[in-house]
Design a protein around this motif. Structure first.
Motif, PDB file in Angstrom:
ATOM      1  N   VAL A 122       0.794  -1.224   0.000  1.00 42.02           N
ATOM      2  CA  VAL A 122       0.000   0.000   0.000  1.00 42.02           C
ATOM      3  C   VAL A 122       0.829   1.278   0.000  1.00 42.02           C
ATOM      4  N   LEU A 123       2.125   1.208   0.160  1.00 39.38           N
ATOM      5  CA  LEU A 123       2.901   2.427   0.243  1.00 39.38           C
ATOM      6  C   LEU A 123       3.037   3.073  -1.128  1.00 39.38           C
ATOM      7  N   SER A 124       2.831   4.380  -1.187  1.00 34.61           N
ATOM      8  CA  SER A 124       2.800   5.077  -2.471  1.00 34.61           C
ATOM      9  C   SER A 124       4.142   5.081  -3.174  1.00 34.61           C
ATOM     10  N   ALA A 125       5.233   4.796  -2.442  1.00 34.35           N
ATOM     11  CA  ALA A 125       6.544   4.792  -3.067  1.00 34.35           C
ATOM     12  C   ALA A 125       6.629   3.764  -4.183  1.00 34.35           C
ATOM     13  N   LEU A 126       5.709   2.798  -4.196  1.00 32.61           N
ATOM     14  CA  LEU A 126       5.754   1.765  -5.215  1.00 32.61           C
ATOM     15  C   LEU A 126       5.074   2.182  -6.513  1.00 32.61           C
ATOM     16  N   ASP A 127       4.405   3.330  -6.527  1.00 30.93           N
ATOM     17  CA  ASP A 127       3.744   3.808  -7.741  1.00 30.93           C
ATOM     18  C   ASP A 127       4.576   4.925  -8.346  1.00 30.93           C
ATOM     19  N   PRO A 128       5.514   4.592  -9.242  1.00 34.66           N
ATOM     20  CA  PRO A 128       6.414   5.610  -9.782  1.00 34.66           C
ATOM     21  C   PRO A 128       5.694   6.543 -10.743  1.00 34.66           C
ATOM     22  N   SER A 129       6.189   7.767 -10.816  1.00 31.99           N
ATOM     23  CA  SER A 129       5.630   8.737 -11.746  1.00 31.99           C
ATOM     24  C   SER A 129       6.754   9.606 -12.287  1.00 31.99           C
ATOM     25  N   THR A 137       1.208   0.152  -9.948  1.00 31.62           N
ATOM     26  CA  THR A 137       1.806  -1.173 -10.014  1.00 31.62           C
ATOM     27  C   THR A 137       0.877  -2.268  -9.501  1.00 31.62           C
ATOM     28  N   ASP A 138      -0.147  -1.884  -8.706  1.00 34.62           N
ATOM     29  CA  ASP A 138      -1.061  -2.915  -8.218  1.00 34.62           C
ATOM     30  C   ASP A 138      -1.989  -3.422  -9.318  1.00 34.62           C
ATOM     31  N   THR A 139      -2.273  -2.564 -10.306  1.00 37.61           N
ATOM     32  CA  THR A 139      -3.165  -2.955 -11.409  1.00 37.61           C
ATOM     33  C   THR A 139      -2.440  -3.101 -12.736  1.00 37.61           C
ATOM     34  N   GLY A 140      -1.194  -2.598 -12.818  1.00 34.59           N
ATOM     35  CA  GLY A 140      -0.468  -2.644 -14.082  1.00 34.59           C
ATOM     36  C   GLY A 140      -1.024  -1.697 -15.123  1.00 34.59           C
ATOM     37  N   VAL A 141      -1.586  -0.566 -14.672  1.00 40.80           N
ATOM     38  CA  VAL A 141      -2.190   0.406 -15.589  1.00 40.80           C
ATOM     39  C   VAL A 141      -1.364   1.689 -15.579  1.00 40.80           C
ATOM     40  N   LEU A 142      -1.050   2.189 -16.772  1.00 41.93           N
ATOM     41  CA  LEU A 142      -0.303   3.431 -16.944  1.00 41.93           C
ATOM     42  C   LEU A 142      -1.280   4.570 -17.203  1.00 41.93           C
ATOM     43  N   TRP A 143      -1.152   5.651 -16.424  1.00 47.02           N
ATOM     44  CA  TRP A 143      -2.087   6.773 -16.507  1.00 47.02           C
ATOM     45  C   TRP A 143      -1.397   8.029 -17.004  1.00 47.02           C
ATOM     46  N   CYS A 144      -2.130   8.783 -17.848  1.00 47.20           N
ATOM     47  CA  CYS A 144      -1.739  10.130 -18.253  1.00 47.20           C
ATOM     48  C   CYS A 144      -3.008  10.976 -18.156  1.00 47.20           C
ATOM     49  N   ALA A 154       5.720  -7.631 -18.524  1.00 48.38           N
ATOM     50  CA  ALA A 154       7.031  -7.190 -19.006  1.00 48.38           C
ATOM     51  C   ALA A 154       7.042  -5.690 -19.253  1.00 48.38           C
ATOM     52  N   GLU A 155       5.970  -5.178 -19.869  1.00 45.11           N
ATOM     53  CA  GLU A 155       5.882  -3.744 -20.135  1.00 45.11           C
ATOM     54  C   GLU A 155       5.855  -2.943 -18.839  1.00 45.11           C
ATOM     55  N   MET A 156       5.147  -3.459 -17.835  1.00 41.36           N
ATOM     56  CA  MET A 156       5.078  -2.753 -16.559  1.00 41.36           C
ATOM     57  C   MET A 156       6.453  -2.663 -15.908  1.00 41.36           C
ATOM     58  N   GLN A 157       7.204  -3.757 -15.938  1.00 37.24           N
ATOM     59  CA  GLN A 157       8.534  -3.743 -15.339  1.00 37.24           C
ATOM     60  C   GLN A 157       9.436  -2.741 -16.052  1.00 37.24           C
ATOM     61  N   MET A 158       9.316  -2.658 -17.365  1.00 33.54           N
ATOM     62  CA  MET A 158      10.127  -1.700 -18.127  1.00 33.54           C
ATOM     63  C   MET A 158       9.742  -0.264 -17.784  1.00 33.54           C
ATOM     64  N   MET A 159       8.434  -0.002 -17.654  1.00 29.76           N
ATOM     65  CA  MET A 159       7.994   1.353 -17.338  1.00 29.76           C
ATOM     66  C   MET A 159       8.373   1.751 -15.921  1.00 29.76           C
ATOM     67  N   VAL A 160       8.380   0.803 -14.990  1.00 26.90           N
ATOM     68  CA  VAL A 160       8.872   1.106 -13.649  1.00 26.90           C
ATOM     69  C   VAL A 160      10.293   1.650 -13.731  1.00 26.90           C
ATOM     70  N   LEU A 161      11.116   0.993 -14.507  1.00 30.86           N
ATOM     71  CA  LEU A 161      12.509   1.405 -14.650  1.00 30.86           C
ATOM     72  C   LEU A 161      12.618   2.759 -15.338  1.00 30.86           C
ATOM     73  N   PHE A 162      11.851   2.972 -16.410  1.00 31.79           N
ATOM     74  CA  PHE A 162      11.872   4.253 -17.106  1.00 31.79           C
ATOM     75  C   PHE A 162      11.432   5.394 -16.183  1.00 31.79           C
ATOM     76  N   LEU A 163      10.342   5.197 -15.467  1.00 29.18           N
ATOM     77  CA  LEU A 163       9.794   6.260 -14.630  1.00 29.18           C
ATOM     78  C   LEU A 163      10.706   6.577 -13.454  1.00 29.18           C
ATOM     79  N   SER A 177      16.555  -7.220 -18.240  1.00 20.46           N
ATOM     80  CA  SER A 177      16.495  -7.807 -16.907  1.00 20.46           C
ATOM     81  C   SER A 177      15.205  -7.419 -16.198  1.00 20.46           C
ATOM     82  N   ALA A 178      14.791  -6.160 -16.370  1.00 20.57           N
ATOM     83  CA  ALA A 178      13.565  -5.701 -15.736  1.00 20.57           C
ATOM     84  C   ALA A 178      12.349  -6.453 -16.269  1.00 20.57           C
ATOM     85  N   ALA A 179      12.316  -6.662 -17.577  1.00 19.83           N
ATOM     86  CA  ALA A 179      11.146  -7.266 -18.213  1.00 19.83           C
ATOM     87  C   ALA A 179      11.057  -8.767 -17.990  1.00 19.83           C
TER      88      ALA A 179
END
Length: 228
Positions: A122-129, A137-144, A154-163, A177-179
């Motif tokens: 539940v900690l917000s630090a896990l939702d990168p922006s 990251t709990d739903t694997g949905v990217l928001w704009c 795989a895409e979620m892991q890559m976006m975590v790294l990018f963000l 490695s992330a994906a």
């Protein structure tokens, strides 16, 4: 498939744990040192970790305390030969969610890991922006803004790294490695296909962020004018 991080320097035991968890549908990345575990957690998004205490570069609780101070609520099972009461209390006080002394039955270990995976992070630090993007990251949905796009694991892991990297260059090997994990072999064009899918999704949700190829170095997020 859930992915967890195992920090264990006993190679045979690590192999047995990986085999037992794989049979239960859980993918495992293995490292044997505190510093390697910290680096992996910064690059990848795990659902839980199994942590040994007696590691070559120190007590595993050092890593756990560092994670908790950083606000990272990654569920943790401490796995150790130390089974005295004060050792268990010390581990739980450091932020462990569960404690399993060696030797142990594999079925019990798998059951305890499954219980950890059912706990929400539940900690917000896990939702990168970054920029106009936020990843849940709990739903694997990217928001704009009010637009969103679902990501594959795989895409979620890559976006975590990018963000988390922001405008800094991310190397191709780090994205792979992330994906797909630290040890899983991938086909040469798998990353290119995944990047293509992410770029299309960024366009669909109208993000100003674009994944650019920094020749000879890797990839990075670059802000551009919003698509018309």
């Amino acid at each position: 498939m859930s992915r967890i991080l195992l920090i264990e320097d006993h190679e045979r035991l690590a192999g047995l744990i990986c085999k037992g968890l794989a049979a239960a549908g859980v993918a495992v990345d293995v490292v044997s040192r505190v510093d390697a575990a910290w680096a992996a957690i910064q690059r990848l998004s795990y659902q839980a970790m199994i942590l040994d205490r007696g590691l070559p570069d120190g007590d595993g609780l050092i890593l756990l305390q560092r994670l908790r101070k950083a606000g990272l609520g990654l569920p943790c099972l401490v796995l150790t030969a130390r089974d005295a009461l004060h050792d268990r209390v010390e581990g739980l006080d450091a932020g462990a969610d569960d404690y399993l002394p060696k030797p142990f039955a594999m079925d019990e270990m798998v059951a305890r890991v499954r219980a950890l995976l059912r706990r929400p992070i539940v900690l917000s630090a896990l939702d990168p922006s970054y920029g106009d993007l936020t990843l849940r990251t709990d739903t694997g949905v990217l928001w704009c803004g009010d637009k969103s796009a679902p990501l594959s694991p795989a895409e979620m892991q890559m976006m975590v790294l990018f963000l988390r990297s922001g405008p800094d260059v991310v190397r191709r090997t780090a994205l792979e490695s992330a994906a797909w994990g630290l040890s899983e072999a991938v086909t040469p064009n798998a990353l290119d296909v995944a990047l293509h899918r992410i770029r299309r999704k960024l366009l669909v949700i109208g993000s100003k962020q674009k994944i650019v190829n920094v020749r000879g170095h890797g990839y990075a997020l670059h802000e551009q004018d919003a698509p018309q």
